[in-house]
Design an enzyme around this catalytic site. Structure first.
Site, short mmCIF file in Angstrom:
data_model
loop_
_atom_site.label_atom_id
_atom_site.label_comp_id
_atom_site.label_asym_id
_atom_site.label_seq_id
_atom_site.Cartn_x
_atom_site.Cartn_y
_atom_site.Cartn_z
N LYS A 87 24.68 -2.81 36.31
CA LYS A 87 23.64 -4.05 35.42
C LYS A 87 23.03 -3.17 34.43
CE LYS A 87 20.73 -7.74 36.54
NZ LYS A 87 19.54 -8.42 37.43
O1 G3P Z 1 18.23 -12.23 37.60
C1 G3P Z 1 17.11 -12.04 36.85
C2 G3P Z 1 16.07 -12.30 37.31
O2 G3P Z 1 15.66 -11.68 38.53
C3 G3P Z 1 14.94 -12.60 36.86
O3 G3P Z 1 14.15 -13.82 37.56
O4 G3P Z 1 12.42 -15.06 37.96
O5 G3P Z 1 11.90 -12.87 37.36
O6 G3P Z 1 12.50 -14.47 35.59
P1 G3P Z 1 12.54 -13.89 37.23
#
Ligand code: G3P
Length: 219
Positions: A87
């Site tokens: 990633k």
């Molecule tokens: O896959 C990306 C993710 O981990 C971000 O999610 O909920 O932290 O915006 P969030």
């Protein structure tokens, strides 16, 4: 549509895998820290544990920000397990690194994508997956799902093979809307997947079927 779970929590990964519908896992440094996984060696071991649970791609994020360092770190991550996808953040050196990995048959997930232009660049560099963060766009009063729509249109116009991985999915309606638009993959918490199961008429209907069966079979 592939379902990935966005967590580093082994119990939740097992639970989703046991449901039989899991296609992969995404993690990031914040999710690792949330599980208390720190230090390079522990983090690597944790990635291996995740790969042993799930049959599918497991995204492991580089923490370097220069081209040379990302290549070194990404190669080491890819060596951990054949399911590892490196990633890489959407920055200039990241785009160069994605191109290098793509030329060397190492799978990549281009992360922190917030615009159609960034997604176009990721596809041009040969990313396996592109991760537009829909929840974080919604958080700032911008329509995250519209971005998925724009990327779908652009990729279909040119037949790019890069898969649209809707990330930062927060709830079940995000999953359904991403499926309608044609996102290739979604990654979200276990709750966003389990929400798909729920309907009150299912529960009421099952209760009635079981009650009627009991009535009919009473002696
Ligand atoms: O896959 C990306 C993710 O981990 C971000 O999610 O909920 O932290 O915006 P969030």
């Amino acid at each position: 549509m592939k379902f990935f779970i966005d967590t580093a929590n082994l119990d939740q990964i097992k639970e989703a895998q046991d449901l039989g519908i899991l296609d992969g896992v995404t993690t990031n440094p914040s999710l690792m820290a949330k599980e208390g996984i720190t230090g390079e060696e522990n983090i690597k071991k944790h990635y291996q544990k995740i790969c042993e649970i799930v049959d599918g791609d497991v995204s492991a994020e580089v923490i370097s920000t220069t081209y040379q360092e990302m290549i070194k770190e990404g190669k080491a991550l890819a060596k951990l397990h054949e399911q590892i996808v490196v990633k890489v953040p959407m920055i200039k050196d990241g785009v160069k690194a994605i191109k290098y990995f793509s030329d060397n048959r190492i799978k990549t997930n281009c992360t922190l994508v917030f615009s159609a232009g960034q997604a176009l660049l990721a596809a041009k560099a040969g990313a396996t997956y592109v991760s537009p963060f829909i929840g974080r766009l919604d958080d700032i009063s911008t329509d995250g799902l519209s971005l998925i729509q724009e990327i779908r249109l652009i990729y279909d116009n040119y037949g790019f093979a890069t898969q649209i991985l809707a990330a930062s999915v927060r709830h079940t309606m995000h999953v359904i809307d991403c499926a309608k638009i044609g996102a290739d993959v979604m990654t979200g918490p276990l709750s966003s997947i389990e929400g798909l199961l729920k309907h009150p008429l299912t529960d009421i209907g099952l209760e009635k079927f079981l009650a009627d069966f009991k009535k009919g079979n009473q002696k």
